[in-house]
Design a protein around this motif. Sequence first.
Motif, PDB file in Angstrom:
ATOM      1  N   GLY A  42       0.536  -1.270   0.324  1.00  0.00           N
ATOM      2  CA  GLY A  42      -0.037  -0.165  -0.100  1.00  0.00           C
ATOM      3  C   GLY A  42       0.758   1.227   0.050  1.00  0.00           C
ATOM      4  O   GLY A  42       0.455   2.578  -0.579  1.00  0.00           O
ATOM      5  N   ALA A  43       1.921   1.790   1.095  1.00  0.00           N
ATOM      6  CA  ALA A  43       2.647   2.257   0.511  1.00  0.00           C
ATOM      7  C   ALA A  43       3.317   2.737  -0.478  1.00  0.00           C
ATOM      8  O   ALA A  43       3.774   3.801  -0.644  1.00  0.00           O
ATOM      9  CB  ALA A  43       3.646   2.560   2.273  1.00  0.00           C
ATOM     10  N   PHE A  44       3.647   1.797  -1.141  1.00  0.00           N
ATOM     11  CA  PHE A  44       4.638   1.596  -1.767  1.00  0.00           C
ATOM     12  C   PHE A  44       3.737   2.283  -2.895  1.00  0.00           C
ATOM     13  O   PHE A  44       4.249   3.025  -4.288  1.00  0.00           O
ATOM     14  CB  PHE A  44       5.497   0.311  -2.349  1.00  0.00           C
ATOM     15  CG  PHE A  44       6.830   0.471  -1.924  1.00  0.00           C
ATOM     16  CD1 PHE A  44       8.287   1.291  -2.076  1.00  0.00           C
ATOM     17  CD2 PHE A  44       7.138  -0.563  -0.310  1.00  0.00           C
ATOM     18  CE1 PHE A  44       8.524   1.775  -1.153  1.00  0.00           C
ATOM     19  CE2 PHE A  44       8.075  -0.124  -0.166  1.00  0.00           C
ATOM     20  CZ  PHE A  44       9.152   0.704  -0.540  1.00  0.00           C
TER      21      PHE A  44
ATOM     22  N   ALA B 187       0.843   4.039  -3.015  1.00  0.00           N
ATOM     23  CA  ALA B 187       0.587   4.864  -3.188  1.00  0.00           C
ATOM     24  C   ALA B 187       1.121   5.771  -3.200  1.00  0.00           C
ATOM     25  O   ALA B 187       0.790   6.743  -4.430  1.00  0.00           O
ATOM     26  CB  ALA B 187      -0.262   4.675  -1.778  1.00  0.00           C
ATOM     27  N   ILE B 188       2.458   5.518  -3.210  1.00  0.00           N
ATOM     28  CA  ILE B 188       3.898   6.682  -3.780  1.00  0.00           C
ATOM     29  C   ILE B 188       4.037   6.737  -5.537  1.00  0.00           C
ATOM     30  O   ILE B 188       4.103   7.818  -5.430  1.00  0.00           O
ATOM     31  CB  ILE B 188       5.003   5.817  -3.263  1.00  0.00           C
ATOM     32  CG1 ILE B 188       5.238   5.844  -1.578  1.00  0.00           C
ATOM     33  CG2 ILE B 188       6.421   7.239  -3.567  1.00  0.00           C
ATOM     34  CD1 ILE B 188       6.202   5.883  -1.382  1.00  0.00           C
ATOM     35  N   LEU B 189       3.861   5.530  -5.937  1.00  0.00           N
ATOM     36  CA  LEU B 189       3.926   5.418  -7.312  1.00  0.00           C
ATOM     37  C   LEU B 189       2.752   6.405  -8.039  1.00  0.00           C
ATOM     38  O   LEU B 189       2.742   6.893  -8.872  1.00  0.00           O
ATOM     39  CB  LEU B 189       3.724   3.609  -7.946  1.00  0.00           C
ATOM     40  CG  LEU B 189       5.577   2.972  -7.765  1.00  0.00           C
ATOM     41  CD1 LEU B 189       4.953   1.492  -7.557  1.00  0.00           C
ATOM     42  CD2 LEU B 189       6.638   3.923  -8.096  1.00  0.00           C
ATOM     43  N   VAL B 190       1.559   5.666  -7.084  1.00  0.00           N
ATOM     44  CA  VAL B 190       0.128   6.554  -7.989  1.00  0.00           C
ATOM     45  C   VAL B 190       0.212   7.691  -8.048  1.00  0.00           C
ATOM     46  O   VAL B 190       0.209   8.641  -9.337  1.00  0.00           O
ATOM     47  CB  VAL B 190      -1.535   6.035  -7.165  1.00  0.00           C
ATOM     48  CG1 VAL B 190      -2.481   6.734  -7.782  1.00  0.00           C
ATOM     49  CG2 VAL B 190      -1.226   4.377  -7.619  1.00  0.00           C
ATOM     50  N   ALA B 191       1.461   8.645  -6.769  1.00  0.00           N
ATOM     51  CA  ALA B 191       0.804   9.440  -6.942  1.00  0.00           C
ATOM     52  C   ALA B 191       1.819  10.264  -7.435  1.00  0.00           C
ATOM     53  O   ALA B 191       1.652  11.625  -7.887  1.00  0.00           O
ATOM     54  CB  ALA B 191       1.329  10.296  -5.029  1.00  0.00           C
ATOM     55  N   ARG B 192       2.672   9.610  -8.214  1.00  0.00           N
ATOM     56  CA  ARG B 192       4.052  10.015  -8.914  1.00  0.00           C
ATOM     57  C   ARG B 192       3.976   9.330 -10.485  1.00  0.00           C
ATOM     58  O   ARG B 192       4.316  10.819 -10.839  1.00  0.00           O
ATOM     59  CB  ARG B 192       5.198   9.723  -8.197  1.00  0.00           C
ATOM     60  CG  ARG B 192       6.706  10.379  -8.867  1.00  0.00           C
ATOM     61  CD  ARG B 192       7.576   9.748  -8.599  1.00  0.00           C
ATOM     62  NE  ARG B 192       7.661  10.387  -7.080  1.00  0.00           N
ATOM     63  CZ  ARG B 192       8.096  11.159  -5.817  1.00  0.00           C
ATOM     64  NH1 ARG B 192       8.158  12.181  -6.623  1.00  0.00           N
ATOM     65  NH2 ARG B 192       7.956  11.248  -5.081  1.00  0.00           N
ATOM     66  N   TRP B 193       2.713   8.794 -10.700  1.00  0.00           N
ATOM     67  CA  TRP B 193       2.728   8.468 -12.174  1.00  0.00           C
ATOM     68  C   TRP B 193       1.293   8.085 -12.390  1.00  0.00           C
ATOM     69  O   TRP B 193       1.206   7.503 -13.527  1.00  0.00           O
ATOM     70  CB  TRP B 193       3.836   6.722 -12.615  1.00  0.00           C
ATOM     71  CG  TRP B 193       5.382   7.623 -12.389  1.00  0.00           C
ATOM     72  CD1 TRP B 193       5.868   8.005 -13.247  1.00  0.00           C
ATOM     73  CD2 TRP B 193       6.214   6.848 -11.198  1.00  0.00           C
ATOM     74  NE1 TRP B 193       7.420   8.800 -12.984  1.00  0.00           N
ATOM     75  CE2 TRP B 193       7.486   7.218 -11.707  1.00  0.00           C
ATOM     76  CE3 TRP B 193       6.339   6.231  -9.940  1.00  0.00           C
ATOM     77  CZ2 TRP B 193       8.318   7.767 -10.993  1.00  0.00           C
ATOM     78  CZ3 TRP B 193       6.659   5.280  -9.887  1.00  0.00           C
ATOM     79  CH2 TRP B 193       8.287   6.706  -9.793  1.00  0.00           C
ATOM     80  N   GLY B 194       0.582   8.258 -11.491  1.00  0.00           N
ATOM     81  CA  GLY B 194      -0.465   8.119 -12.301  1.00  0.00           C
ATOM     82  C   GLY B 194      -1.721   6.707 -11.278  1.00  0.00           C
ATOM     83  O   GLY B 194      -0.195   5.702 -11.036  1.00  0.00           O
ATOM     84  N   ASN B 195      -2.287   5.927 -12.212  1.00  0.00           N
ATOM     85  CA  ASN B 195      -2.572   4.973 -11.986  1.00  0.00           C
ATOM     86  C   ASN B 195      -2.468   3.905 -12.660  1.00  0.00           C
ATOM     87  O   ASN B 195      -3.767   2.533 -13.290  1.00  0.00           O
ATOM     88  CB  ASN B 195      -4.537   5.084 -11.205  1.00  0.00           C
ATOM     89  CG  ASN B 195      -5.326   3.687 -10.851  1.00  0.00           C
ATOM     90  OD1 ASN B 195      -4.353   3.142  -9.698  1.00  0.00           O
ATOM     91  ND2 ASN B 195      -5.882   3.641 -10.278  1.00  0.00           N
ATOM     92  N   GLY B 196      -1.097   4.052 -12.975  1.00  0.00           N
ATOM     93  CA  GLY B 196      -1.489   3.059 -14.610  1.00  0.00           C
ATOM     94  C   GLY B 196      -0.505   1.556 -13.937  1.00  0.00           C
ATOM     95  O   GLY B 196      -0.623   0.654 -13.961  1.00  0.00           O
ATOM     96  N   GLY B 197      -0.938   1.091 -12.815  1.00  0.00           N
ATOM     97  CA  GLY B 197      -0.129   0.333 -12.416  1.00  0.00           C
ATOM     98  C   GLY B 197      -0.105  -0.232 -11.119  1.00  0.00           C
ATOM     99  O   GLY B 197      -0.068   0.842 -10.072  1.00  0.00           O
ATOM    100  N   SER B 198       0.563  -0.826 -10.189  1.00  0.00           N
ATOM    101  CA  SER B 198       0.618  -1.430  -8.870  1.00  0.00           C
ATOM    102  C   SER B 198       1.792  -2.066  -9.103  1.00  0.00           C
ATOM    103  O   SER B 198       2.131  -3.132  -9.882  1.00  0.00           O
ATOM    104  CB  SER B 198      -0.972  -1.880  -8.069  1.00  0.00           C
ATOM    105  OG  SER B 198      -1.135  -3.099  -8.200  1.00  0.00           O
ATOM    106  N   ILE B 199       2.262  -2.481  -7.062  1.00  0.00           N
ATOM    107  CA  ILE B 199       3.086  -3.327  -7.315  1.00  0.00           C
ATOM    108  C   ILE B 199       3.190  -4.016  -6.320  1.00  0.00           C
ATOM    109  O   ILE B 199       2.467  -3.333  -5.022  1.00  0.00           O
ATOM    110  CB  ILE B 199       4.443  -2.517  -6.795  1.00  0.00           C
ATOM    111  CG1 ILE B 199       4.924  -1.684  -5.454  1.00  0.00           C
ATOM    112  CG2 ILE B 199       5.335  -2.106  -8.213  1.00  0.00           C
ATOM    113  CD1 ILE B 199       6.260  -1.266  -4.851  1.00  0.00           C
ATOM    114  N   CYS B 200       3.032  -5.599  -5.974  1.00  0.00           N
ATOM    115  CA  CYS B 200       2.887  -6.308  -5.047  1.00  0.00           C
ATOM    116  C   CYS B 200       3.868  -7.425  -4.647  1.00  0.00           C
ATOM    117  O   CYS B 200       4.462  -7.307  -6.004  1.00  0.00           O
ATOM    118  CB  CYS B 200       1.727  -6.526  -4.662  1.00  0.00           C
ATOM    119  SG  CYS B 200       0.123  -5.433  -4.925  1.00  0.00           S
TER     120      CYS B 200
END
Length: 183
Positions: A166-168, A170-183
């Motif tokens: 969730g932390a990583f 949220a950081i990625l979405v804030a910086r690059w938009g909702n283009g993907g996630s990491i898990c």
Amino acid sequence: MDLQGPSMAVDTGCSSSLVAVHLACQSLQNQESNLCLVGGVNLILSPEPTIAFSQARMMSADGRCKTFDASADGYVRGEGCAVVVLKRLSNALHDGDRILAIIRGSAVNQDGQSNGITAPNSLSQQAVIRQALKNAQVQPAQISYIEAHGTGTSLGDPIEVNARAGAFNAILVARWGNGGSIC
């Protein structure tokens, strides 16, 4: 040895050594110290805590810790001791020291309300990760190691893994938009 400067014992439960490293880094940054010896130790000096942890079903039934595994059923107590020597990078380079790692930033917080020691607060864990990244001035993709609490329980471990994701994310979405996630 004629050591001078800040000297203290830190007892925060499972995070004592990491909090001590955090405080030593602050002492170096504030120029209270030029070199810090940071030690951590865990000794099992009496059976009472182990008995209490066993009765609370916090200890692994088979004596094997299976942190982040589907069969996780508790942790195993152990003893150990470690000491690290910390210096400002500029001083270590100037002195020709062998540098094993660089601490770019750290953060400390309190879990707040949770369901107990084996069930961390996901929002608090996400907040401390975001703060550590901000303090370090690094991007999530630059992270190569994360220290985990790892309760070894089917309740606490998923909370911790999801907090990291969730932390990583949220950081990625804030910086690059909702283009993907990491898990």
